[in-house]
Scaffold this active site. Structure first.
Site, PDB file in Angstrom:
ATOM      1  N   GLU A  42       0.892  -1.349  -0.114  1.00 14.29           N
ATOM      2  CA  GLU A  42       0.029  -0.088  -0.114  1.00 14.29           C
ATOM      3  C   GLU A  42       0.778   1.181  -0.071  1.00 14.29           C
ATOM      4  OE1 GLU A  42      -2.803  -0.351  -0.922  1.00 14.29           O
ATOM      5  OE2 GLU A  42      -3.142  -2.372  -0.333  1.00 14.29           O
ATOM      6  N   ASP A  78       3.259  -4.800  -5.469  1.00 19.09           N
ATOM      7  CA  ASP A  78       3.702  -5.917  -5.040  1.00 19.09           C
ATOM      8  C   ASP A  78       5.186  -6.366  -5.065  1.00 19.09           C
ATOM      9  OD1 ASP A  78       1.440  -7.115  -4.526  1.00 19.09           O
ATOM     10  OD2 ASP A  78       0.954  -7.888  -6.352  1.00 19.09           O
TER      11      ASP A  78
END
Length: 679
Positions: A515, A579
């Protein structure tokens, strides 16, 4: 709220997200276990298969699911917790609090299937009659405004959001919309899969119109009208990959200019019926869409447009009407996702209550599941990840000092929301009536629609949350510049207080890193520390960034999602970048913690694996996943996230740290010859 989610929200055909499986399975948590590992395989050949192999051999997608992954497993447990809260609150006890009355009666009305079936379509008839009574096209906008308030965006979208160039102010937005299927490509491409789904949509619409009282012939004609109009809307819509760039949606103009651009929308009438506050400027995300649909409103007859608007009212309400409507809705869902059986009613009702009264239900959920100690542990991990990301950015060889300084300012400005809001939403003006499911559903939608519309012209409330506390997900918002972690996700396998730090850093630590990295992905990097759409990069650094994200886009575009369908590396670029970056900074944070541990325990092996190896195993466990083929094909078109296999293997093959941890050699599949790295 425009946000980067950790996992997509599958909201199809006006129905809520389908989640859990059987009650018995829900009692066992989806935690980390080395029993999931297939030790007969080489982690350097296919790490996903190694980390998940035994899980993949035994796990089955429940009949009421379209996929099975740790998010859904955990959501299963949360549903049981929420069910207990709601069944207790639904008992008509005069001693109930106001919150218990609202959530209890809402849930109880949903569970009262006998009453819902007895009423049939009657609760929706006044709104259908309102549409039928429209006598001219200007008046049609009043009916469309009503349907929008009740939760289904026919023809176009209207909402409030922060101004691209003044994030502290909330303005009105007009946007493309009006489709029943998940993406424009379902209407404009003619491969066998798209043709079949369009056929299913026509059959679904025909059945719903018959249930609404039309003859078979009339219903078939009505369904074709819906398909014709939605195909025109799809052709006017911008591809979702193009829309990833916020600059393509940045078209601020005066209210008068928007009205003049598309006069057949009669926007002043629409805004008045919607109850919109007075305003002089708004953002039109796609002006060409409105120009093209303006012609459609001219060429289509009033009766055809009324048929289309009625359809959207019906499709939005279908899951909450009598059983024949529910069955028709689920059959369409099956065509898109492959889900074999519909959820038990209690699960659908729990989800609906959370969707409609999430911060009322969330108060009770937090009391049971999430204490202050959990919040403090999470804040400590977030701080560690932010420190690692800062060190990572400052150490980049390709970024100049000027841009690094700006990146540091943005990182320091990121707000962290953990567990639940500081202030709860007030639902006192929402009327919930026992025994009136559809009325409660429509009133809750109208309550939320009006709450959002009322923000126009006001300062941005940065304390507000875009997810309910029980949600098993997380997000980064560029225009808020914040990361949000609801209490629902802060459980195994993401975070387990009984597990070693290495596994937790591979789980929730990597999610935090993911995030945070969204703030610096291909979209997030275009927002400044305050959430304004502003270029704070030097031209040289921007070129270097684009070169590196193009590497990731090209890499993932070669991964096969299902059958012969490859991923769209540009559609999934932001998530793939997050990711990759999240894994790197989470591992850095773990290494710092190990180095600071004076006892040496943090560096010891557990179950025969080093901390670094357990970090990657914890990461792999989170993404062990099975999908039904129908869903897998649909997600290639619509999902900005890669499938679990590539969320794992796509990351580790780019990481020298992984190859060192597992002793991988050059030439092995998990060692990319041309490794990509942005952050």
């Amino acid at each position: 709220m425009r946000a980067h989610l950790l996992l997509p929200a599958f909201l199809l055909l006006g129905s809520v997200v389908a989640s859990p499986q059987s009650d018995s399975t829900a009692k066992s948590g989806p935690g980390f276990s080395i029993d999931n590992i297939d030790k007969t395989l080489d982690p350097c050949v296919d790490f996903y298969q190694y980390a998940c192999g035994n899980w993949l051999k035994t796990a089955e997608i429940p009949a009421d699911q379209s996929s099975w992954v740790s998010f859904v497993e955990l959501d299963e447990r949360n549903l049981l917790t929420l069910r207990g809260i709601l069944e207790k609150a639904s008992i008509n006890d005069p001693g109930r609090t106001a919150i218990e009355q609202k959530i209890g009666d809402f849930y109880g009305s949903c569970m009262d299937e006998k009453t819902v079936n007895a009423k049939g379509l009657d609760p929706l008839r006044p709104e259908l009659d309102r549409i039928a009574a429209v006598s001219d096209k200007p008046a049609l906008m009043d009916a469309i405004a009503r349907v929008h308030l009740m939760g289904d965006y026919a023809l176009f979208n209207f909402y409030s959001n922060s101004d691209f160039h003044n994030a502290d102010a909330v303005i009105a937005y007009l946007d493309q919309g009006g489709l029943s299927l998940p993406d424009r490509d379902y209407y404009i491409k003619d491969d066998a899969r798209k043709l079949e789904v369009r056929k299913q949509l026509v059959e679904y619409a025909t059945q719903v119109f018959i249930l609404a009282g039309q003859s078979s012939t009339q219903a078939a004609d009505s369904a074709q009208t819906v398909l014709r109009i939605e195909t025109a809307l799809a052709k006017a819509s911008v591809d979702r990959t193009v829309r990833r760039d916020p600059k393509t949606r940045d078209h601020k103009m005066t209210r008068d200019a928007a009205s003049a651009m598309a006069p057949n929308f009669h926007l002043d009438r629409y805004f008045a019926t919607s109850g919109t506050p007075s305003f002089s400027e708004l953002n039109v995300s796609d002006p060409d869409f409105f120009k093209q649909v303006n012609g459609l409103l001219q060429s289509e007859s009033l009766d055809s447009l009324k048929t289309y608007v009625s359809w959207h009212l019906l499709r939005g309400a279908a899951p909450w009407l009598s059983q024949p409507f529910v069955d028709a809705n689920f059959k369409m869902r099956q065509a898109l996702t492959g889900q074999a059986e519909i959820q038990q009613r209690w699960k659908r009702c729990v989800e609906l209550t959370d969707d409609s009264l999430g911060e009322a239900l969330g108060q009770k959920y937090v009391e049971l599941t999430f204490g202050a100690d959990g919040k403090q542990r999470m804040l400590k991990m977030v701080d560690a990840l932010e420190t690692s990301l800062d060190q990572d950015i400052q150490g980049l060889s390709w970024m100049t000092d000027d841009t690094k300084k700006q990146a540091k300012l943005k990182l320091e400005a990121i707000r962290n929301k953990i567990g639940y809001p500081d202030a709860w939403r007030d639902y006192s003006s929402l009327t919930v009536v026992r025994g009136d499911l559809l009325g409660n559903y429509l009133r809750a939608n109208e309550f939320e629609s009006k709450r959002q519309i009322a923000k126009i012209g006001k300062p941005l409330d940065r304390k507000e949350w875009g997810m309910t506390p029980p949600t098993v997900n997380a997000y980064y918002s560029g225009n808020y510049n914040e990361i949000v972690f609801p209490a629902g996700i802060l459980q195994p396998p993401f975070f387990d207080k009984n597990m070693d730090d290495a596994v937790n850093f591979g789980g929730i630590g990597l999610v935090i890193g993911h995030e945070l990295t969204h703030g610096f992905d291909d979209r997030g990097r275009k927002y400044d520390p305050q959430g304004n759409l502003r270029d704070w990069w030097t031209a040289e650094d921007a070129k270097e960034f684009e070169k590196r994200v193009s590497c990731i886009a090209d890499e993932y575009s070669n991964f096969v999602a299902v059958d012969d369908l490859k991923l769209n590396g540009r559609l999934t670029l932001g998530e793939n970048t997050a990711d990759n970056g999240g894994a790197r900074v989470a591992l850095m944070a773990l290494e710092h913690m190990i180095a600071e541990d004076k006892t040496g325990k943090a560096a010891q092996k557990v179950d025969g694996y080093t901390p670094e190896q357990r970090f990657f195993l914890g990461f792999g466990r989170v993404w062990c996943e099975k999908r039904r083929p129908e869903l897998a094909r649909s997600q290639v078109l619509t999902n900005s996230h890669s499938p679990g296999k590539w969320r794992v293997n796509g990351v580790v093959q780019n990481m020298p740290e992984f190859q060192q941890a597992w002793g991988c050699k050059a030439g092995q599949p998990m060692v990319s010859a041309n490794a990509c790295r942005v952050w």
